[in-house]
Design a protein around this motif. Sequence first.
Motif, PDB file in Angstrom:
ATOM      1  N   GLY A  32       0.794  -1.217   0.000  1.00  0.00           N
ATOM      2  CA  GLY A  32       0.000   0.000   0.000  1.00  0.00           C
ATOM      3  C   GLY A  32       0.834   1.277   0.000  1.00  0.00           C
ATOM      4  O   GLY A  32       0.296   2.358   0.052  1.00  0.00           O
ATOM      5  N   ALA A  33       2.153   1.164  -0.053  1.00  0.00           N
ATOM      6  CA  ALA A  33       3.021   2.347  -0.073  1.00  0.00           C
ATOM      7  C   ALA A  33       3.007   2.965  -1.466  1.00  0.00           C
ATOM      8  O   ALA A  33       2.561   2.369  -2.434  1.00  0.00           O
ATOM      9  CB  ALA A  33       4.445   1.961   0.304  1.00  0.00           C
ATOM     10  N   SER A  34       3.508   4.158  -1.572  1.00  0.00           N
ATOM     11  CA  SER A  34       3.569   4.815  -2.875  1.00  0.00           C
ATOM     12  C   SER A  34       4.894   4.481  -3.567  1.00  0.00           C
ATOM     13  O   SER A  34       5.782   3.890  -2.979  1.00  0.00           O
ATOM     14  CB  SER A  34       3.403   6.322  -2.694  1.00  0.00           C
ATOM     15  N   TRP A  35       5.002   4.898  -4.797  1.00  0.00           N
ATOM     16  CA  TRP A  35       6.186   4.615  -5.605  1.00  0.00           C
ATOM     17  C   TRP A  35       7.222   5.717  -5.446  1.00  0.00           C
ATOM     18  O   TRP A  35       6.889   6.867  -5.230  1.00  0.00           O
ATOM     19  CB  TRP A  35       5.813   4.518  -7.080  1.00  0.00           C
ATOM     20  N   GLU A  36       8.482   5.367  -5.634  1.00  0.00           N
ATOM     21  CA  GLU A  36       9.538   6.354  -5.804  1.00  0.00           C
ATOM     22  C   GLU A  36      10.112   6.148  -7.197  1.00  0.00           C
ATOM     23  O   GLU A  36      10.144   5.035  -7.702  1.00  0.00           O
ATOM     24  CB  GLU A  36      10.616   6.248  -4.718  1.00  0.00           C
TER      25      GLU A  36
END
Length: 91
Positions: A32-36
């Motif tokens: 559920g984390a965002s992308w880098e």
Amino acid sequence: MKINTSLLVGAVIALAAVILTSVDAQNTPANGASWEYKVIDMQGLGLIAVDSWEIEASSGWELVTVLPDKLKGPFGEEMPLYQVVFKRPKQ
């Protein structure tokens, strides 16, 4: 046979919701984390470029796209430049 238009519109909306949900699930990291993102400028695409992409892949980066661009050379000539975009879940 007469089809109720509200039933047809409801079916289309339900189908669109299923498709959009499945596309969104594919683009979201598992936790559920965002992308880098990471962008690397390269002047040529060849075996050396592919080798550097493999190094990035071993570090957990996934190739997203390659954007072509142009760069002014020292004598005013245009030289090809490529912006290579990678992504991975934020850590």
